[in-house]
Design an enzyme around this catalytic site. Structure first.
Site: not given
Length: 402
Positions: A188, A272, A353
């Site tokens: 992340d 991501e 997170d």
């Protein structure tokens, strides 16, 4: 089993005055040929709706050299000029395939000064590199050895804004993939923590730009006081460029070490698909996002995963990783950036997170295992039907950019 890949090895070198003059002249000719060919292509397309091919541009270059105005193009090696036309052809191919924007003109101040030499325009003998039109080999500082028995196929010479000279040699290299492992990790990306791992580890953001911000501001103030066009202004500009180069070098070194560690320790890496270009529109966070260099980290992960036989899974940017409860699967409401911990209705307290990293890993593993997408079902504003789920993106083989 070793993998054969094309790999670029970049070194710093110190040219003599004659070599520096020859290379500077070559850089200028490369820029001129590129811009002139681009101008001709634009005129033919907008004026006659006609495309100009590389072969036609190459023939035009031959005619330009015969004119009195551009006769100086014959004084430098012809190979970098031909390579400039090939690069322009590639740029147009990418544009027509909708992979990039329309090619732009090269600027003397803003564009990187570089020239590319193919095998016919340089000599590689006993560890010494000699370029065309030069009598002496380049004084290269071999900070690391080339692969044993390697023969460079392409040599790129460049000069950065700080006045440093670099040479990049493209060679065939054998890379032994890292030992197979069952480990997998989700990442992340953030600002306070550069990345948070699904294991719970948080890797602090070095903030290289912030560390040198005072030095950079001082150098920029000195530059603003100098008279435009003066020698002192050029010296001040070099000082500013050196600070920027220091920041970029330290950032690149940190990202290389981090990406290598993640690839060696894990068989599957899940990240991501962030739209950094859109995130930079946030005036409050643009400077910090640029300093984090998430795009560079992703690029390094892509080619290193391909080299070492790892799998890189990229999940959709709309996946609600932060506000999805990893315990009960409930998607919470809006979660502002200042909220670093939140409590789900099921009673579980989440670190924002860490929870996001674990959700990213779970979604990536599911997509990798069954081929399912990770984008939530949403109604299309046009059809009223659910949007089609997207397949995960995989790492593909590639060469790091110079």
């Amino acid at each position: 089993m070793a993998r054969q890949v094309k790999r670029a090895f970049k070194y710093r070198f110190y040219p003599t005055d004659e070599q520096a003059e020859e290379l500077s002249r070559t850089f200028g000719c490369v820029r001129l040929v590129y811009n002139k060919a681009l101008e001709e292509r634009a005129r033919a397309w907008y004026g006659e709706q006609r495309r100009i091919s590389y072969v036609q541009s190459s023939a035009a270059l031959t005619q330009w050299k015969k004119t009195e105005e551009l006769a100086f193009l014959s004084e430098v090696s012809s190979v970098p000029l031909q390579q400039a036309l090939r690069h322009l052809q590639t740029a147009f191919a990418n544009f027509f395939a909708k992979r990039s924007q329309y090619p732009r003109f090269k600027s003397r101040k803003k564009s990187r000064a570089s020239a590319e030499y193919t095998r016919s325009a340089f000599t590689w003998r006993e560890g010494q590199l000699t370029l065309a039109k030069m009598a002496q080999p380049l004084d290269v500082r071999w900070s690391r050895p080339l692969p044993e028995g390697a023969e460079p196929t392409t040599v790129s010479v460049s000069r950065d804004a700080a006045g440093r000279w670099f040479v990049s040699l493209l060679c065939e290299d054998s890379i032994i993939p890292a030992p197979a492992t069952q480990a997998a990790v989700g990442l992340d990306a953030g600002i306070t923590s550069l990345v948070t791992l699904s294991t719970g580890e948080k890797i602090a953001n070095p903030r290289h730009e912030r560390q040198d911000r005072a030095r950079l501001a001082r150098a920029q103030r000195e530059l603003s006081r100098k008279v435009k066009g003066s020698a002192n202004r050029e010296k001040a500009r070099r000082r500013v460029a050196r600070v920027h180069a220091r920041i970029a070098d330290r950032r690149r070194d940190f990202l290389h070490k981090l990406s290598t560690r993640l690839v060696r320790e894990n068989q599957t890496v899940v990240i991501e698909d962030l739209t950094v270009r859109n995130l930079l529109k946030n005036g409050h966070l643009a400077r910090a996002i640029s300093d984090a260099a998430w795009t560079d980290l992703r690029s390094m992960l892509e080619y290193k995963c391909a080299w070492h036989g790892r799998e890189l899974v990229v999940i959709d940017r709309f996946f609600p990783s932060s506000k999805l409860c990893g315990s009960c699967g409930t998607v919470g409401g809006k979660l502002p950036l200042h909220v670093r911990e939140w409590t789900c209705a099921c009673g579980v307290v989440h670190d924002r997170d860490v929870n996001a990293a674990r959700n990213i890993l779970a979604a990536g593993l599911a997509a990798s295992a069954c081929g399912d997408g990770v984008r939530p079902q949403r109604e299309s504003s046009r059809t009223g039907r659910s949007s089609v789920k997207q397949e995960p993106q995989r790492a593909t083989a590639g060469i790091p950019r110079l």
